[in-house]
Write an enzyme that holds these catalytic residues in place. Structure first.
Site, mmCIF file in Angstrom:
data_model
loop_
_atom_site.group_PDB
_atom_site.id
_atom_site.type_symbol
_atom_site.label_atom_id
_atom_site.label_comp_id
_atom_site.label_asym_id
_atom_site.label_seq_id
_atom_site.Cartn_x
_atom_site.Cartn_y
_atom_site.Cartn_z
ATOM 1 N N CYS A 7 -12.988 -9.805 12.430
ATOM 2 C CA CYS A 7 -14.199 -10.273 13.082
ATOM 3 C C CYS A 7 -15.359 -9.366 12.710
ATOM 4 C CB CYS A 7 -13.995 -10.272 14.596
ATOM 5 S SG CYS A 7 -15.413 -10.862 15.523
ATOM 6 N N HIS A 49 -11.044 -18.735 17.660
ATOM 7 C CA HIS A 49 -11.693 -17.430 17.569
ATOM 8 C C HIS A 49 -13.091 -17.499 18.190
ATOM 9 C CE1 HIS A 49 -12.627 -13.571 15.415
ATOM 10 N NE2 HIS A 49 -13.848 -14.052 15.562
ATOM 11 N N GLU A 50 -13.865 -18.519 17.834
ATOM 12 C CA GLU A 50 -15.237 -18.634 18.337
ATOM 13 C C GLU A 50 -15.272 -19.017 19.811
ATOM 14 O OE1 GLU A 50 -17.628 -17.368 16.729
ATOM 15 O OE2 GLU A 50 -16.463 -17.103 14.902
ATOM 16 N N HIS A 53 -14.933 -15.965 21.791
ATOM 17 C CA HIS A 53 -16.208 -15.246 21.942
ATOM 18 C C HIS A 53 -17.011 -15.811 23.108
ATOM 19 C CE1 HIS A 53 -16.131 -12.452 18.650
ATOM 20 N NE2 HIS A 53 -15.937 -13.388 17.737
#
Length: 76
Positions: A7, A49-50, A53
């Protein structure tokens, strides 16, 4: 499936993260219209993954163990 992930928020490390390989994501666009994405493989990993976040998580919160974090390889 467990695979190596990195990342830009943690530029010096990578880690082994287990993620789903197929995914259906539903959400609302800014105009209020519902959107649906069906993704697999790398796109499924990237979506998860996003979304992490957005939930305040980094991939390090999902690594499979302390021995699953590695220094990022530098290619010159």
């Amino acid at each position: 499936m467990t695979a190596r992930e990195g990342c830009m928020s943690v530029p010096d490390l990578t880690g082994d993260v287990a993620r789903a390989t197929e995914l259906v994501v539903r959400g609302l666009a800014p105009d209020g219209v519902e959107r649906v994405w069906t993704v697999d493989a790398f796109e499924a990993r990237a979506f998860q993954h996003e979304i992490d976040h957005l939930d305040g998580l980094l991939f390090l919160d999902r690594v499979s163990g302390h021995d699953a974090v590695f220094p990022r390889k530098v290619y010159r």
